[in-house]
Design a protein around this motif. Structure first.
Motif: not given
Length: 247
Positions: A176-185, A192-210
């Motif tokens: 199974i090849a997951p893309g970005p999945i919302g996990t603690p890992g 830090d938390e601010a960096g985590a939010d920015a990272l997840l937002d950036g990853l989501a923006s690169g997914v066609p399903m947004a």
């Protein structure tokens, strides 16, 4: 009746994220599920919560894997499903890669998967399903994540080879090849938390399903590969990434 009534499964790295969601789903479908994790207190709590059997283990420790096999063997019913999920990684740009970073990532993701599957081989019942967690990054380039990506590409290759080796025992091997999945890992890759939010937002923006995927969506695919519905599927890699590697 569940789809896996009477079946026995082992899920490595199952105390959070994809492993936890998958173990929970397999239990709900009637399987007896063994789970592993490195932290004993967390493992025991998760096992009690979802109705699984916990065995403390770091998959890069061969003696710990021997203990996992011993506990499963004592159950006396072999294994019908092996989900080799444990793994991890961290960012390191090419100039910053150290031997420790390389060795730790490969020992856990590649070595841990090799020897989890190898040591479980005697327990695998005819017709068993082996499922490996790869990543959609195995066909993409990602700055500062090259070592991790290389481990996942290696797992894709092992999936093909092991499927060919084990077809005589009617054992299916798929990834199974997951893309970005919302996990603690995933959040933990940031400083830090601010960096985590920015990272997840950036990853989501690169997914066609947004959006990010949910661990439960990977668990659905694990269940498919574990059950009779995938009886003619082996050597394959299923991308569960919102189209990120395909569109």
């Amino acid at each position: 009746m569940g789809q896996l009534d009477g079946k026995t499964a082992l899920v490595t790295g199952a105390t959070s994220g994809i492993g936890l969601a998958s173990a929970r789903r397999l239990v709900r479908e009637g399987a007896t599920v063994f789970i592993t994790g490195r932290r004993k207190d967390v493992l025991e709590g998760v096992a009690a919560q979802i109705g699984a059997i916990g065995v403390q283990a770091d998959v890069s420790d061969l003696e710990a894997l021997d203990e996992v096999v011993r506990v499963v063997r004592e159950h006396g019913r072999g294994l019908d499903v092996l989900f080799a999920n444990a793994g991890g990684g961290e960012f390191a740009a090419l100039p910053d890669i150290t031997w420790e970073h390389y060795a730790t990532t490969f020992n856990t993701n590649v070595g841990g998967t090799i020897f989890t599957v190898q040591k479980a081989l005697p327990l695998l019942n005819e017709g068993a399903s082996v499922i490996i967690t790869s990543s959609n990054i195995d066909v993409k380039g990602s700055p500062s994540f090259s070592v991790y990506a290389a481990t996942k590409a290696a797992l894709r290759s092992f999936t093909r080879s092991w499927a060919a080796e084990l077809v005589g025992r009617r054992i299916r091997v798929n990834a199974i090849a997951p893309g970005p999945i919302g996990t603690p890992g995933l959040r933990g890759l940031a400083a830090d938390e601010a960096g985590a939010d920015a990272l997840l937002d950036g990853l989501a923006s690169g997914v066609p399903m947004a959006r990010l995927g949910a661990p439960e969506e990977i668990a659905d695919t694990v269940l498919f590969l574990a059950g009779a519905g995938s009886s003619f599927v082996t050597g394959s890699e299923i991308y569960v990434d919102g189209g990120a590697s395909q569109i």
